[in-house]
Structure formats: C-alpha cells, structure tokens
Design a protein around this motif. Structure first.
Motif, PDB file in Angstrom:
ATOM      1  N   LEU A 229       0.833  -1.206   0.000  1.00  0.00           N
ATOM      2  CA  LEU A 229       0.000   0.000   0.000  1.00  0.00           C
ATOM      3  C   LEU A 229       0.873   1.263   0.000  1.00  0.00           C
ATOM      4  O   LEU A 229       0.495   2.291  -0.568  1.00  0.00           O
ATOM      5  CB  LEU A 229      -0.916  -0.001   1.227  1.00  0.00           C
ATOM      6  CG  LEU A 229      -2.130   0.917   1.169  1.00  0.00           C
ATOM      7  CD1 LEU A 229      -3.050   0.525   0.023  1.00  0.00           C
ATOM      8  CD2 LEU A 229      -2.907   0.866   2.484  1.00  0.00           C
ATOM      9  N   ALA A 230       2.060   1.156   0.600  1.00  0.00           N
ATOM     10  CA  ALA A 230       2.966   2.305   0.604  1.00  0.00           C
ATOM     11  C   ALA A 230       3.394   2.628  -0.831  1.00  0.00           C
ATOM     12  O   ALA A 230       3.660   3.782  -1.169  1.00  0.00           O
ATOM     13  CB  ALA A 230       4.185   1.996   1.461  1.00  0.00           C
TER      14      ALA A 230
ATOM     15  N   PRO B 205      -0.813   3.508  -3.136  1.00  0.00           N
ATOM     16  CA  PRO B 205      -1.768   3.833  -2.071  1.00  0.00           C
ATOM     17  C   PRO B 205      -3.230   3.818  -2.524  1.00  0.00           C
ATOM     18  O   PRO B 205      -4.126   3.744  -1.694  1.00  0.00           O
ATOM     19  CB  PRO B 205      -1.352   5.233  -1.620  1.00  0.00           C
ATOM     20  CG  PRO B 205      -0.476   5.758  -2.700  1.00  0.00           C
ATOM     21  CD  PRO B 205       0.123   4.598  -3.401  1.00  0.00           C
TER      22      PRO B 205
END
Length: 477
Positions: free
Chosen positions: A275-276, A279
C-alpha cells in the motif's frame, strides 16, 4: 473533404486495434482501469507498448483525445527504442488506434495517413494480406486488453492467447497471458462448484519460461494452495519474495496466500508494504479489510466474551478499508457486499441497507454476483432485520437464477429450514408449500415435492404453476 468519410470508415473497421475489438465502456470502471494501467507502466517493465495502446483507448473513452494521442506517441517511442528493426510489425495496433482517434476528431487526412501506414506494412509483411494480418503479438495484445475489461471477456482472451501460442508455443509472454487467463477463468468456475485445476500446467510452464516474473509465481502458489499443496506453494512465495520484495503486483497475492493460510499479521504486514507503493489500490484495501475481518472472526470463535473494545476496533478497521475500496472502484461488487455485511456486524443497519442497494446497482453483475447479492441480502433481512418473509423472497430469487453454484446450494438449505419452520408453526401459506416443493424437487426428493404441491393446490386451487408442476412430477415417477 477530399477523403470520403464512408470509405474511410470502411477501412477503419478492417483494422486490428482496440476500436475494433468490442471493448465496451459500460463493462469497466474507467477511472480504476486508468489507475491500474498507470501503476503497471510504472512497475512492470515488460510490455509497455501494450499498456500505452490500451491507455490511449481508455483516454478516448473518457473523452480526452489529446491525452490519447500522447499515449500513442509514447508507444511509438518505445518501439523505436526497443525494436528498431521491427517498427512496422510492432506498430500496427498503435497506428490503428491513431487512425480511429483522428477520425473521431474529424482530422480525416491524418486518419487516412495512418490507415495507409497499416495497409503498406501489411503488404510488406505478408503478400496476401491487405489489412488483416494474423500476427501472434496482435492476438496477444488483444488478449491483454480483454483481460483488463473483466470477467465477461475472459473466454475471448483465452482464445486470443491460444491463437498467439499456435505460432510461438514457447513465447514467455504469451504463455504468461494464457496462464493468467486460465487462472482467472478457473477462479470463477470454482465458485460455481466445478472443481478444476486446468490452470496448474500452464502456470507451471509460464513460471519455467519466466523465472523473473514473480506475479505468475504467486498465482501458481495460490493454485497449489487450492489443491492443498501448501508447502510447495509457500516455497514459490518465499523465492519470489527474495526477487521482488517491493513489487505491489506480487505482494498483493503473497499476502492473499498468507491470509488464506491463517497468518493474518504476516499478510497485513505485506499488504501495508504494498500500500505504501500503490496507495490507491482498491484490491489492497479490500484485502486489508478481509484480514481485519478474519481477525474479528478468530477472536469471536476463540473467546466466549471477546473484549468489546477489540471487537469494535476490528469492525471499524474493516469498514474503513472496505469503504475505501468501494470509493476507489465503484464497480467493486465483492467489496460492496463485504462492506454491507460489516456495517450489519456493527449494527449500522441503515448504512448496510444503503450499501446493499449500491451493490445491486452496479451494472456489470454476472448471474453469480446476483446470486451472491440475494443470498447476503437475504441473510441481512433474516438475522438483522428479523424479516423472515423478505429473507424467503431473496433466497427464492437465487433459486430463480438457475446456474448451479455453492451460493445456490446454501440458499436451498436455508429456504428448506425457514419454510419447514413456518409450516410447523402453522403459518405456512400456498406460496410457502410451493417453494418448499421446488426445493424438494431440486434435491431429487420427488415424493416430498408432490406432497407439498398437493398442499399448495389445496390452499390455492386454481394456480396454474402448481397444477402443472404437480402433473409433471406425477408423470415422471
């Protein structure tokens, strides 16, 4: 103008490109698709020509023709850089898309120029073809585009990759496309009770041909997990983890592997890493929500009185991520159903009701999705709203969709239980007996079915449906 629009249109329809492959915009969420292609251009180095061509078509569908042309320029630059001796062969789809976009912009001369480019290249590449040249890369490019447009298109995608493989059976790229398509088709038939593992061989073959492609390795691991070969699957995941520790496309499936294995914390850690990097991924948010939901269910099954605070936190986190997934991708059906059920779990019934409505309004639902919808909405009516009659109506809707699936079997059993209870309480009406008769009939219990139809007819003497069903059954025994 000097160029006749009609004859130009005839030529355009002959071209092999996204505009002639019947990819319909109502079947996808265009914003989400644009996001996905953008991510893939950034993270997957391989076939960016394909991605830019598809992106140009998506931009056209979103009415940004200038942006569409810019993406085609990028595709051309890549061809010049990576395939300087095969420009003609590699540019046919790009030039076809150019011609169509110029045509829609009323720039007919430029459209004609690109039509002629395709025509001349086809003549160069094959003495017989004027337009249609059966190149394996064009089949493959069509296959990739079809895959992106969703489940309705998977069968056609499979045929495209099969055609591409006929001329180049050992092409790593075509084998990858074929294996991914088989995996997705099977993922769907698995839910319809067909237990198949036809994708195992293509996935293994693709992994051998593409030692660097960790995305396919992850799909193979999930397939092995389906077939209860968990340790072998995990070996593939661990090897791939060494090769691409930061590739979001690999990480999302690695996380799914650990979630299904019951290792929620490991899955969550991997998902947060992915997700980093991307996003906005609806897929990742949905998977994170599933992990929190699984932790909630673990808590409820292991403790008789789980701490209320923990329960509320897990519900809140699940809702947050499911909701983010549905905001990012408005056509994400499963995420809507999961969100609705989680609202119900948190006793937020109005929001649950509203979310179920939204789920049903998604216009690209398959019969399987509709069965899922009525099943979950029926459960919501039965357990949360305490409305037995609404639940029965929903479960009956599932039976009316006659495709076999696990969901349909679950509804059959739920209906049987509910209807028998109503009849025992003495509140059963003709419809209840009629529906129960159908359930018996579907279960192959013909005598019980006849008995129920007789009771239905006794309560509602002139009902054609019950009378004819009864006649048919008596004749069949």
């Amino acid at each position: 103008s000097a160029i006749s629009k009609n004859s130009l249109k005839k030529s355009l329809l002959q071209l092999e490109c996204h505009f002639t492959w019947t990819l319909l915009k109502q079947d996808v969420d265009l914003d989400a698709l644009e996001e996905t292609i953008g991510d893939q251009i950034e993270f997957l180095i391989k076939s960016n020509i394909t991605n830019y061509n598809l992106l140009s078509y998506v931009c056209y569908l979103k009415n940004s023709n200038e942006e569409a042309l810019r993406n085609l320029q990028k595709a051309e630059e890549i061809v010049k850089k990576n395939h300087p001796d095969e420009i003609d062969r590699r540019s046919l789809v790009t030039w076809g898309n150019y011609a169509w976009i110029y045509y829609h912009m009323e720039r007919l001369e430029e459209a004609q120029i690109h039509v002629s480019k395709v025509e001349n290249s086809c003549k160069k590449l094959s003495s017989t073809a004027q337009w249609k040249i059966q190149l394996p890369e064009i089949y493959a490019e069509q296959g990739w585009a079809l895959l992106k447009f969703g489940r309705k298109y998977y069968e056609r995608a499979k045929n495209c990759f099969e055609n591409a493989l006929k001329s180049e059976p050992n092409s790593p790229e075509f084998n990858t496309g074929y294996a991914i398509t088989m995996y997705r088709l099977e993922d769907f038939s698995h839910r319809q009770c067909e237990d198949v593992s036809l994708s195992l061989k293509p996935l293994k073959h693709a992994v051998e041909l593409n030692p660097k492609d960790t995305f396919v390795a992850a799909l193979l691991a999930l397939k092995l997990q389906d077939l209860k070969q968990v340790d072998e699957g995990e070996r593939y995941i661990e090897e791939a983890m060494q090769k691409t520790p930061d590739l979001p496309y690999f990480l999302r499936y690695a996380a799914k592997f650990y979630r299904r294995k019951g290792e929620m914390d490991k899955a969550l850690e991997i998902l947060k890493r992915a997700l980093a990097v991307t996003p906005k991924s609806a897929f990742l948010h949905h998977q994170i929500g599933l992990c929190y939901r699984a932790k909630l269910f673990q808590l409820k099954t292991t403790m008789r009185y789980p701490p209320q605070e923990q329960v509320e936190t897990l519900i809140r986190l699940s809702i947050f991520h499911f909701k983010t997934a549905t905001d990012q991708k408005r056509t994400f059906f499963t995420a809507h159903i999961d969100l609705a059920n989680m609202y119900a779990e948190g006793k937020r019934y109005e929001e649950a009701e509203e979310t179920f409505k939204k789920a049903f309004q998604i216009n690209i639902l398959s019969y399987y999705d509709k069965q899922e919808y009525y099943y979950h909405y029926g459960n919501f009516q039965r357990f949360c709203m305490k409305s037995e009659s609404e639940a029965i109506r929903c479960y009956t809707e599932v039976l009316n969709i006659e495709n076999d699936s696990y969901t349909r079997n679950k509804c059959k059993n739920a209906l049987k239980k509910l209807l028998e209870q109503r009849i025992q309480r003495g509140v059963g009406d003709a419809t209840d007996f009629g529906t129960l008769a159908r359930v018996h009939h579907l279960n192959g219990e013909e005598h019980e079915a006849i008995e129920c139809y007789e009771k239905a007819v006794a309560l509602y003497p002139n009902n054609e449906e019950y009378l004819s069903a009864l006649c048919e059954l008596r004749l069949s025994i």
